[in-house]
Design a protein around this motif. Structure first.
Motif, mmCIF file in Angstrom:
data_model
loop_
_atom_site.group_PDB
_atom_site.id
_atom_site.type_symbol
_atom_site.label_atom_id
_atom_site.label_comp_id
_atom_site.label_asym_id
_atom_site.label_seq_id
_atom_site.Cartn_x
_atom_site.Cartn_y
_atom_site.Cartn_z
ATOM 1 N N GLY A 209 0.831 -1.196 0.000
ATOM 2 C CA GLY A 209 0.000 0.000 0.000
ATOM 3 C C GLY A 209 0.860 1.238 0.000
ATOM 4 O O GLY A 209 2.030 1.207 0.399
ATOM 5 N N ARG A 210 0.299 2.337 -0.462
ATOM 6 C CA ARG A 210 1.088 3.568 -0.558
ATOM 7 C C ARG A 210 1.596 4.027 0.800
ATOM 8 O O ARG A 210 2.665 4.640 0.899
ATOM 9 C CB ARG A 210 0.257 4.659 -1.230
ATOM 10 C CG ARG A 210 0.142 4.469 -2.737
ATOM 11 C CD ARG A 210 -0.746 5.519 -3.346
ATOM 12 N NE ARG A 210 -0.323 5.813 -4.707
ATOM 13 C CZ ARG A 210 -0.864 6.777 -5.449
ATOM 14 N NH1 ARG A 210 -1.846 7.504 -4.948
ATOM 15 N NH2 ARG A 210 -0.438 6.993 -6.671
ATOM 16 N N ILE A 211 0.810 3.786 1.855
ATOM 17 C CA ILE A 211 1.290 3.981 3.224
ATOM 18 C C ILE A 211 1.026 2.673 3.953
ATOM 19 O O ILE A 211 -0.105 2.300 4.222
ATOM 20 C CB ILE A 211 0.585 5.152 3.930
ATOM 21 C CG1 ILE A 211 0.871 6.470 3.197
ATOM 22 C CG2 ILE A 211 1.062 5.249 5.376
ATOM 23 C CD1 ILE A 211 0.235 7.686 3.831
ATOM 24 N N GLN A 212 2.080 1.976 4.246
ATOM 25 C CA GLN A 212 1.997 0.649 4.842
ATOM 26 C C GLN A 212 1.343 0.695 6.224
ATOM 27 O O GLN A 212 1.623 1.588 7.029
ATOM 28 C CB GLN A 212 3.418 0.093 4.944
ATOM 29 C CG GLN A 212 3.553 -1.241 5.606
ATOM 30 C CD GLN A 212 5.013 -1.643 5.729
ATOM 31 O OE1 GLN A 212 5.869 -1.085 5.057
ATOM 32 N NE2 GLN A 212 5.290 -2.590 6.582
ATOM 33 N N ASP A 213 0.472 -0.252 6.505
ATOM 34 C CA ASP A 213 -0.156 -0.366 7.823
ATOM 35 C C ASP A 213 0.798 -1.112 8.756
ATOM 36 O O ASP A 213 0.832 -2.338 8.792
ATOM 37 C CB ASP A 213 -1.494 -1.104 7.710
ATOM 38 C CG ASP A 213 -2.226 -1.175 9.051
ATOM 39 O OD1 ASP A 213 -1.663 -0.695 10.064
ATOM 40 O OD2 ASP A 213 -3.352 -1.700 9.071
ATOM 41 N N ARG A 214 1.570 -0.368 9.518
ATOM 42 C CA ARG A 214 2.596 -0.983 10.363
ATOM 43 C C ARG A 214 2.024 -1.660 11.608
ATOM 44 O O ARG A 214 2.750 -2.353 12.320
ATOM 45 C CB ARG A 214 3.654 0.063 10.727
ATOM 46 C CG ARG A 214 4.495 0.459 9.506
ATOM 47 C CD ARG A 214 5.415 1.635 9.791
ATOM 48 N NE ARG A 214 6.286 1.886 8.661
ATOM 49 C CZ ARG A 214 5.931 2.568 7.571
ATOM 50 N NH1 ARG A 214 4.693 3.043 7.467
ATOM 51 N NH2 ARG A 214 6.784 2.759 6.581
ATOM 52 N N THR A 215 0.726 -1.451 11.873
ATOM 53 C CA THR A 215 0.115 -2.139 13.017
ATOM 54 C C THR A 215 -0.027 -3.627 12.754
ATOM 55 O O THR A 215 -0.265 -4.401 13.683
ATOM 56 C CB THR A 215 -1.265 -1.558 13.336
ATOM 57 O OG1 THR A 215 -2.176 -1.827 12.252
ATOM 58 C CG2 THR A 215 -1.195 -0.060 13.572
ATOM 59 N N LYS A 216 0.124 -4.044 11.503
ATOM 60 C CA LYS A 216 -0.019 -5.457 11.150
ATOM 61 C C LYS A 216 1.332 -6.143 10.935
ATOM 62 O O LYS A 216 1.395 -7.259 10.445
ATOM 63 C CB LYS A 216 -0.883 -5.599 9.890
ATOM 64 C CG LYS A 216 -2.313 -5.092 10.080
ATOM 65 C CD LYS A 216 -3.138 -5.243 8.809
ATOM 66 C CE LYS A 216 -4.563 -4.749 9.013
ATOM 67 N NZ LYS A 216 -5.372 -4.868 7.767
ATOM 68 N N GLU A 217 2.400 -5.458 11.299
ATOM 69 C CA GLU A 217 3.734 -6.020 11.107
ATOM 70 C C GLU A 217 4.070 -7.037 12.202
ATOM 71 O O GLU A 217 3.539 -6.988 13.304
ATOM 72 C CB GLU A 217 4.796 -4.911 11.151
ATOM 73 C CG GLU A 217 4.808 -4.002 9.953
ATOM 74 C CD GLU A 217 5.910 -2.970 10.075
ATOM 75 O OE1 GLU A 217 6.431 -2.556 9.045
ATOM 76 O OE2 GLU A 217 6.238 -2.588 11.215
ATOM 77 N N HIS A 218 4.993 -7.904 11.863
ATOM 78 C CA HIS A 218 5.572 -8.839 12.833
ATOM 79 C C HIS A 218 7.088 -8.817 12.603
ATOM 80 O O HIS A 218 7.618 -9.615 11.839
ATOM 81 C CB HIS A 218 5.002 -10.248 12.652
ATOM 82 C CG HIS A 218 3.523 -10.327 12.860
ATOM 83 N ND1 HIS A 218 2.944 -10.367 14.108
ATOM 84 C CD2 HIS A 218 2.506 -10.333 11.966
ATOM 85 C CE1 HIS A 218 1.629 -10.420 13.981
ATOM 86 N NE2 HIS A 218 1.342 -10.393 12.702
ATOM 87 N N LEU A 219 7.776 -7.869 13.228
ATOM 88 C CA LEU A 219 9.205 -7.711 13.005
ATOM 89 C C LEU A 219 9.975 -8.915 13.559
ATOM 90 O O LEU A 219 9.594 -9.500 14.565
ATOM 91 C CB LEU A 219 9.714 -6.429 13.660
ATOM 92 C CG LEU A 219 9.097 -5.112 13.161
ATOM 93 C CD1 LEU A 219 9.797 -3.932 13.802
ATOM 94 C CD2 LEU A 219 9.149 -5.010 11.643
ATOM 95 N N ALA A 220 11.056 -9.248 12.862
ATOM 96 C CA ALA A 220 11.888 -10.387 13.236
ATOM 97 C C ALA A 220 13.341 -9.931 13.355
ATOM 98 O O ALA A 220 13.656 -8.744 13.218
ATOM 99 C CB ALA A 220 11.746 -11.501 12.196
ATOM 100 N N THR A 221 14.233 -10.883 13.599
ATOM 101 C CA THR A 221 15.649 -10.523 13.768
ATOM 102 C C THR A 221 16.227 -9.893 12.507
ATOM 103 O O THR A 221 17.171 -9.106 12.592
ATOM 104 C CB THR A 221 16.477 -11.759 14.162
ATOM 105 O OG1 THR A 221 16.280 -12.785 13.178
ATOM 106 C CG2 THR A 221 16.060 -12.284 15.523
ATOM 107 N N THR A 222 15.681 -10.229 11.344
ATOM 108 C CA THR A 222 16.175 -9.625 10.099
ATOM 109 C C THR A 222 15.756 -8.164 9.972
ATOM 110 O O THR A 222 16.210 -7.480 9.055
ATOM 111 C CB THR A 222 15.662 -10.415 8.887
ATOM 112 O OG1 THR A 222 14.232 -10.536 8.968
ATOM 113 C CG2 THR A 222 16.288 -11.803 8.829
ATOM 114 N N ASP A 223 14.894 -7.700 10.868
ATOM 115 C CA ASP A 223 14.450 -6.303 10.857
ATOM 116 C C ASP A 223 15.174 -5.462 11.899
ATOM 117 O O ASP A 223 14.732 -4.367 12.246
ATOM 118 C CB ASP A 223 12.939 -6.233 11.118
ATOM 119 C CG ASP A 223 12.134 -6.935 10.047
ATOM 120 O OD1 ASP A 223 12.346 -6.635 8.862
ATOM 121 O OD2 ASP A 223 11.297 -7.791 10.401
ATOM 122 N N THR A 224 16.301 -5.953 12.401
ATOM 123 C CA THR A 224 17.050 -5.252 13.443
ATOM 124 C C THR A 224 17.414 -3.831 13.029
ATOM 125 O O THR A 224 17.235 -2.878 13.799
ATOM 126 C CB THR A 224 18.333 -6.038 13.779
ATOM 127 O OG1 THR A 224 17.974 -7.317 14.306
ATOM 128 C CG2 THR A 224 19.188 -5.296 14.797
#
Length: 338
Positions: free
Chosen positions: A257-272
């Motif tokens: 999406g043009r502005i990502q919905d970050r409330t639905k993210e699941h950050l992992a170690t690769t997102d350090t």
């Protein structure tokens, strides 16, 4: 660049309203124009490495990106994506990363064996804050007692620095400049330090990869045509979307999406690195709100140096700490340019 309305009294002491055009200080560097549009006196124009070389050593171009500038820049400091999103199965093309001028620390050329390096290996990420952003260490194996290290950067507030495939010693500065909330331009500054860029590296994108661009600044494969994915071509590259890295990146950053919905993210170690850059950006926003200046801004000419904003690929003795590897490479670079 803009205008403002000003109230004043004319010669007959009548109140009048007049449009006054505003002017902003402009600096030309690296084949582009930069302007300061903030309040008060302009700070020092930052003396970044990739903007400080002669025209023949630099190639600059821009690309239209159909999403918010933050999420596209985040792709630059998500180094784990390179080994699969851009993976090619062409046996004549080195997979994954481009080594460029591979540096050595604590080793000799005789001890280097490229066959021991898998650039598609998922890296183990470490980060450290700098005076201008976040330094990102991508650690991969390079054989017994050795490590392959790629050092890249998130830089405040809207750009990244990545070692570049210019057939020599160089790097790329990626600026993400908003057009509005949901679109932006990505400006790319390719620099080769040790020699002028060769002719094919100076070609505009639409001439370098015919058919992959609808005009000099826009890719042909877009969200509207599902990036022209051909699943039967997935035996050639991972995406089935052709060989163009810019297309792969647009697919990954525009489809949320043009502005990502970050409330639905699941950050992992690769997102350090991504998480570290977000924390730093939020801190800078609070600093500005409180009347403090954010990191990366320079007021004193004597402090206008960024020698450690240096992105590179290096194979090093695994016992040498990452920070020491950077120190040695930066020291060599400073000696070379004096």
């Amino acid at each position: 660049l803009g205008e403002q309305l000003v109230l004043f009294r004319d010669r007959d002491d009548r109140v009048a309203l007049e449009r006054v055009h505003r002017a902003y200080p402009v600096v030309e560097k690296g084949g582009a124009f930069f302007t300061y549009m903030g309040p008060g006196e302009a700070p020092e124009f930052p003396n970044y490495d990739f903007l400080s070389y002669p025209a023949e050593n630099v190639h600059v171009h821009k690309l239209f990106i159909d999403c918010n500038y933050v999420q596209a820049n985040e792709g630059n400091y998500d180094p784990s994506h390179v080994g699969f999103l851009h993976r090619s199965f062409d046996p004549n093309r080195r997979p994954g990363l481009n080594f460029g001028a591979l540096k050595l620390v604590g080793l000799t050329k005789d001890e280097l064996n490229l066959a021991d390096i898998d650039p598609n290996e998922s890296p183990r990420l470490e980060v450290e804050e700098t005076s201008f952003g976040v330094r990102i260490f991508q650690n991969r194996s390079a054989g017994p007692g050795r490590k392959y290290l790629r050092v890249t950067y998130f830089c405040m507030p809207n750009f990244s620095v990545i070692a570049g495939p210019q057939d020599g010693d160089g790097q790329i500065g990626h600026y993400h400049v908003p057009i509005d909330n949901v679109t932006h331009w990505r400006w790319n500054f390719f620099v080769r330090r040790d020699a002028p860029l060769e002719a094919h590296h100076r070609l505009p994108n639409h001439l370098k990869k015919p058919g992959e661009y609808s005009d000099p600044y826009r890719i042909t494969r877009t969200r509207a045509n599902r990036f022209m994915q051909d699943r039967s071509a997935m035996n050639q590259n991972f995406t089935g979307m052709g060989p163009n890295f810019n297309t792969h990146d647009a697919f990954a950053t525009e489809t949320p999406g043009r502005i990502q919905d970050r409330t639905k993210e699941h950050l992992a170690t690769t997102d350090t690195a991504l998480a570290a850059a977000r924390r730093q950006t939020l801190k800078a926003i609070e600093d500005v709100r409180a009347g403090r200046e954010p990191i990366g801004l320079v007021r004193n000419a004597a402090d206008n140096r960024f020698p450690d904003m240096l992105s590179f690929d290096v194979v090093a003795d695994a016992s040498i700490p990452n920070a020491e590897v950077v120190r040695r490479v930066v020291e060599r670079h400073e000696v070379a340019v004096v």
